[in-house]
Write a protein that holds these residues in place. Structure first.
Motif, PDB file in Angstrom:
ATOM      1  N   GLU A 118       0.906  -1.209   0.047  1.00  0.00           N
ATOM      2  CA  GLU A 118      -0.016   0.029   0.040  1.00  0.00           C
ATOM      3  C   GLU A 118       0.685   1.349   0.025  1.00  0.00           C
ATOM      4  OE1 GLU A 118      -3.159   0.255  -0.412  1.00  0.00           O
ATOM      5  OE2 GLU A 118      -3.122  -1.889  -0.868  1.00  0.00           O
ATOM      6  N   LEU A 119       1.981   1.126   0.607  1.00  0.00           N
ATOM      7  CA  LEU A 119       3.045   2.193   0.463  1.00  0.00           C
ATOM      8  C   LEU A 119       3.390   2.901  -0.818  1.00  0.00           C
ATOM      9  CD1 LEU A 119       4.723   4.242   2.423  1.00  0.00           C
ATOM     10  CD2 LEU A 119       6.678   2.293   2.231  1.00  0.00           C
ATOM     11  N   PHE A 120       3.361   1.723  -1.882  1.00  0.00           N
ATOM     12  CA  PHE A 120       3.957   2.061  -3.029  1.00  0.00           C
ATOM     13  C   PHE A 120       2.594   2.111  -3.988  1.00  0.00           C
ATOM     14  CE2 PHE A 120       7.134  -0.520  -1.189  1.00  0.00           C
ATOM     15  CZ  PHE A 120       8.321   0.337  -1.343  1.00  0.00           C
ATOM     16  N   ARG A 121       1.482   2.077  -3.783  1.00  0.00           N
ATOM     17  CA  ARG A 121       0.363   2.096  -4.637  1.00  0.00           C
ATOM     18  C   ARG A 121       0.361   3.278  -5.316  1.00  0.00           C
ATOM     19  NH1 ARG A 121      -3.032  -1.687  -5.310  1.00  0.00           N
ATOM     20  NH2 ARG A 121      -2.560  -2.665  -3.810  1.00  0.00           N
ATOM     21  N   ASN A 122       0.176   3.325  -6.540  1.00  0.00           N
ATOM     22  CA  ASN A 122      -0.073   4.550  -7.556  1.00  0.00           C
ATOM     23  C   ASN A 122       1.141   5.679  -7.116  1.00  0.00           C
ATOM     24  OD1 ASN A 122      -2.540   3.760  -8.393  1.00  0.00           O
ATOM     25  ND2 ASN A 122      -3.562   4.392  -6.535  1.00  0.00           N
ATOM     26  N   LYS A 123       2.100   5.243  -6.930  1.00  0.00           N
ATOM     27  CA  LYS A 123       3.410   6.039  -6.865  1.00  0.00           C
ATOM     28  C   LYS A 123       4.444   5.812  -7.788  1.00  0.00           C
ATOM     29  CE  LYS A 123       1.992   7.990  -2.769  1.00  0.00           C
ATOM     30  NZ  LYS A 123       2.527   7.525  -1.429  1.00  0.00           N
ATOM     31  N   ARG A 124       5.086   6.845  -8.229  1.00  0.00           N
ATOM     32  CA  ARG A 124       6.339   6.773  -8.691  1.00  0.00           C
ATOM     33  C   ARG A 124       7.555   6.434  -7.903  1.00  0.00           C
ATOM     34  NH1 ARG A 124       8.490  11.133 -10.495  1.00  0.00           N
ATOM     35  NH2 ARG A 124       9.015  10.704 -12.622  1.00  0.00           N
ATOM     36  N   VAL A 125       8.263   5.435  -8.309  1.00  0.00           N
ATOM     37  CA  VAL A 125       9.409   5.129  -7.707  1.00  0.00           C
ATOM     38  C   VAL A 125      10.542   5.284  -8.168  1.00  0.00           C
ATOM     39  CG1 VAL A 125      10.603   2.926  -6.374  1.00  0.00           C
ATOM     40  CG2 VAL A 125       8.059   3.310  -6.212  1.00  0.00           C
ATOM     41  N   LEU A 126      11.453   6.013  -7.552  1.00  0.00           N
ATOM     42  CA  LEU A 126      12.862   6.179  -8.004  1.00  0.00           C
ATOM     43  C   LEU A 126      13.664   5.356  -7.156  1.00  0.00           C
ATOM     44  CD1 LEU A 126      13.077  10.190  -8.040  1.00  0.00           C
ATOM     45  CD2 LEU A 126      12.700   8.471  -9.985  1.00  0.00           C
ATOM     46  N   MET A 127      14.368   4.166  -7.677  1.00  0.00           N
ATOM     47  CA  MET A 127      15.017   3.117  -6.904  1.00  0.00           C
ATOM     48  C   MET A 127      16.824   3.503  -7.162  1.00  0.00           C
ATOM     49  SD  MET A 127      14.773  -1.011  -6.998  1.00  0.00           S
ATOM     50  CE  MET A 127      13.046  -0.901  -6.537  1.00  0.00           C
ATOM     51  N   TYR A 128      17.381   3.078  -6.179  1.00  0.00           N
ATOM     52  CA  TYR A 128      18.981   3.138  -6.274  1.00  0.00           C
ATOM     53  C   TYR A 128      19.651   2.173  -5.374  1.00  0.00           C
ATOM     54  CZ  TYR A 128      19.131   5.704  -1.827  1.00  0.00           C
ATOM     55  OH  TYR A 128      19.044   6.171  -0.930  1.00  0.00           O
ATOM     56  N   CYS A 129      20.751   1.681  -5.785  1.00  0.00           N
ATOM     57  CA  CYS A 129      21.528   0.783  -5.034  1.00  0.00           C
ATOM     58  C   CYS A 129      22.875   1.216  -5.240  1.00  0.00           C
ATOM     59  CB  CYS A 129      21.474  -0.615  -5.309  1.00  0.00           C
ATOM     60  SG  CYS A 129      21.547  -1.153  -7.195  1.00  0.00           S
TER      61      CYS A 129
END
Length: 274
Positions: A118-129
């Motif tokens: 639910e935290l990620f629902r309908n969100k834009r995610v910028l991921m990095y490692c």
């Protein structure tokens, strides 16, 4: 063996990163063949590396983070800046405004995602490692859940970003998996000694021979004999000296759950000891 076209596609010039060091940084260097460089615990056939997020160059990622931070300051951002590394890595360095899951291993990342959909629902995610490798699998897993509006990942990871923006939005040290433990591009120290809380970000191994936990202990505290990660490991050292069999699990490992509660930061991580 990888086929020649696939090998060329994966290993291009942009994938190589360089940093100051030498042979002494890799005393146990070995070469092997593995199904996954960093195991996520999910069969690659079930979550394919071909279904990754959209790759952003360091310049593109920088602009996205800048926009995210600007909107977040006004409470208007629909973006999550997601650090998919382990807690001890993000503890000494991370992007401003990131979400840094409190996980010990990358194989815990899928469980973290599942527990926080639910935290990620309908969100834009910028991921990095660190170097972009974990994002290849992590972004594919997140996309497979079909809850995010968009998933992006930093091509080349933090390492490539710091080559372009040494004083950008990433603050603190970059954790590396060799005897250096960390490399730096700026002077910020964002973590503290676990014993006296003085600013400190240089890791060392717990002094108990039965433990492999990393410890943030400043020179003064180490000089006072505070070289173990926790009280239980100090007891282990005493037990070993007395010829007794110590317990295998220390407090640091025992109290860290497999699926932790997420924590959001707008510049610093939650105040928590290793």
């Amino acid at each position: 063996m990888l086929s020649q076209p696939l090998f060329k596609d994966i290993l291009c010039r942009d994938d190589f990163k360089s940093s100051a060091g030498g042979a002494h940084c890799f005393p146990d260097l070995r070469v092997g063949v593995f199904e996954e460089i960093v195991p996520m615990g999910i069969d690659p056939k079930k979550v394919s590396y071909k279904e990754t997020g959209i790759h952003l160059s360091p310049q593109e990622f920088h602009k996205e983070v800048e926009q995210h931070l600007s909107q977040a300051s006004q409470g208007q951002s629909d973006t999550i800046l997601l650090d998919c590394r382990n807690f001890y890595e993000s503890k000494i360095g991370h992007f401003q405004g990131c979400l840094a899951p409190d996980i010990r291993k990358f194989s815990y990342f899928p469980s973290y995602v599942d527990e926080n959909l639910e935290l990620f629902r309908n969100k834009r995610v910028l991921m990095y490692c660190t170097g972009g490798i974990r994002c290849e699998r992590g972004s594919a897993y997140l996309r497979s859940k079909a809850v995010c509006r968009e998933v992006y990942q930093l091509k080349g990871g933090i390492h490539k970003y710091l080559e372009e923006f040494p004083d950008g939005f990433y603050r603190g040290k970059l954790f590396v998996f060799d005897d250096r433990y960390a490399i730096c591009s700026n002077e910020d120290v964002i973590s503290a000694c676990r014993h006296c809380a003085a600013p400190w970000d240089q890791y060392s191994l717990c002094s108990s021979q039965h433990c492999r936990q990393l410890v943030l202990a400043c020179p003064r505290c180490r000089g006072e004999g505070l070289t173990a990660c926790c009280a239980l490991c100090r007891d282990k050292e005493r037990a070993a000296a007395a010829g007794q069999a110590p317990k295998e699990e220390c407090e640091c490992t025992r109290r860290r759950p497999r699926v932790p509660i997420e924590r959001v930061s707008q510049g610093t991580l939650a105040d928590e000891k290793d």
